[in-house]
Design an enzyme around this catalytic site. Structure first.
Site: not given
Length: 415
Positions: A78, A207, A248, A281-284, A325, A361
């Site tokens: 994601k 998490h 995280g 579960e690393p993402g960034r 974010d 906007d």
């Protein structure tokens, strides 16, 4: 070292999602020149674009395996589902955290085996659970009795991780505890419900929040998982075998701080746990720094000493990370048109500047009070560290389609 670098580069060039695409090899400081070359080739369209540096991806994966060798990463799709990133990580040995049927389909389409996927969403649509069962994704998370009911109905052979609430995620950039995680008093009833349903709970997940800044939160969460392992033993359940320490993680000093907390905590609470697999579960950590975004200046207004610029990507697009974010962004000028002799404008006078996105906007304001040199329409602004929760969460509001932004591939020699 040189041969190792060449071997890794060869692995990534042949990775799914990368193979067949052009990958430009760059010197360590060659990114600006590469972006200028892209701009010169696309001078008619002037659309925003990304550069994904596969050399950075490789260096990050090496950093992870050297620093936390006992923790197997499952990249959180994601965060950024760019196929070249996913394929590169797969080739390097990463597994994957998917949160929906579409994410599972994407990862499988790259040739990844379903046993390298965790369906890490504690609340899933029934149709998505059925799909996971049909393709052999056999590990998922839960934190409620109602989720157990769905799993029993649609995927009863699935191995389960009970997701518990981290005790302290309040300092994270994006806390998750208000939405997910069983409370301490809910753990035993949930384990008993799984027993009654004859479902196989094989471990625990937590998490501490996306973009965590308080590394000590890992210690408390790991301590909590130990009590869940012990509760399962008291209930006569098979010994748990998986500990999922979640995400995280941020690259850089915060990752080093997290590692110095995680390793002694694992040793303290799980010193001799037979057959224990530790995953995360690393993402960034893997996605943020390899991506750079280039945007074109499409408008300008001067009000006294204030400079106001419009660019062709914004809050409804890649830069949604500012709102969604809580990201702090920076940018540098690339004056390819107005100042080709000094494209980075070094040494030039700066002005207090506002940068707007392209939509109608007023909320679409990217930067205020930012110091920039005098730029002209058709110059560029470049944003580093733009891979985490950026394009993945962008929209097509006002017809500016984030999904249409092209990604160019490079490989920097960082040694």
């Amino acid at each position: 070292m040189g041969s190792i670098t060449r071997n890794l580069q060869g692995v990534l060039l042949g990775a799914p999602g990368v193979t067949g695409k052009r990958v430009t090899t760059l010197p360590k400081t060659g990114l600006t020149d590469f972006m200028r070359s892209v701009i010169s080739k696309e001078k008619e369209t002037k659309e925003p674009f990304y550069v994904l540096d596969l050399g950075v991806v490789s260096a990050l994966f090496d950093k992870w395996t050297r620093t936390l060798p006992m923790v197997c990463p499952f990249y959180a799709v994601k965060c950024n589902p760019e196929p070249a990133l996913l394929g590169s990580l797969a080739a390097l040995g990463s597994n994957f955290d998917c949160a929906s049927q579409a994410e599972i389909e994407l990862v499988l389409s790259l040739g990844v085996s379903p046993d390298r996927i965790i369906y890490a969403n504690p609340c899933k649509p029934g149709s998505h659970i059925k799909y996971a069962a049909s393709v052999g994704v056999n590990l998922t998370t839960f934190d409620s009795k109602e989720e157990l009911d769905k799993i029993q109905k649609w995927h009863p052979k699935c191995a389960l991780l009970i997701r518990i609430k981290a005790l302290d995620d309040s300092i994270a950039r994006c806390p998750l505890g208000s939405k997910y995680g069983a409370l301490p008093e809910e753990v035993t009833p949930l384990l008993e419900a799984a027993q009654t349903a004859r479902l196989n709970v094989v471990g625990v997940s937590f998490h501490i929040g996306s973009g965590a800044t308080y590394s000590q939160a890992y210690e408390g969460a790991i301590a909590s998982t130990k009590s869940v392992f012990e509760a399962a033993v008291r209930l006569g359940m098979p010994r748990m075998t998986i500990l999922n320490i979640g995400g995280g993680f941020t690259a850089g000093s915060l990752f080093d701080e997290a590692a110095t907390t995680i390793k002694p905590a694992l040793q303290a609470y799980f010193p001799n746990e037979p057959g224990l697999t530790i995953i995360s579960e690393p993402g960034r950590f893997f996605a943020e720094s390899p991506f750079t975004l280039a945007t074109n200046v499409i408008g300008k207004r001067v009000r006294g000493e204030l400079r106001e610029y419009w660019i062709n990507d914004g809050i409804s697009g890649s830069l949604n990370c500012i709102l969604n974010d809580h990201a702090t962004i920076t940018c540098t000028p690339l004056a390819c048109n107005s100042n080709s002799a000094n494209p980075t404008c070094k040494g030039e006078r700066s002005y207090s500047s506002t940068v707007f996105g392209p939509t109608c906007d007023a909320l679409d304001t990217v930067l205020t009070g930012h110091q920039l040199p005098e730029l002209q329409v058709d110059d560029w602004l470049v944003f580093p560290n733009m891979g985490a929760y950026t394009a993945a969460a962008g929209s097509s509001f006002n017809g500016f389609n984030t999904a249409a932004i092209l990604t160019y591939l490079s490989y920097s020699n960082l040694s």
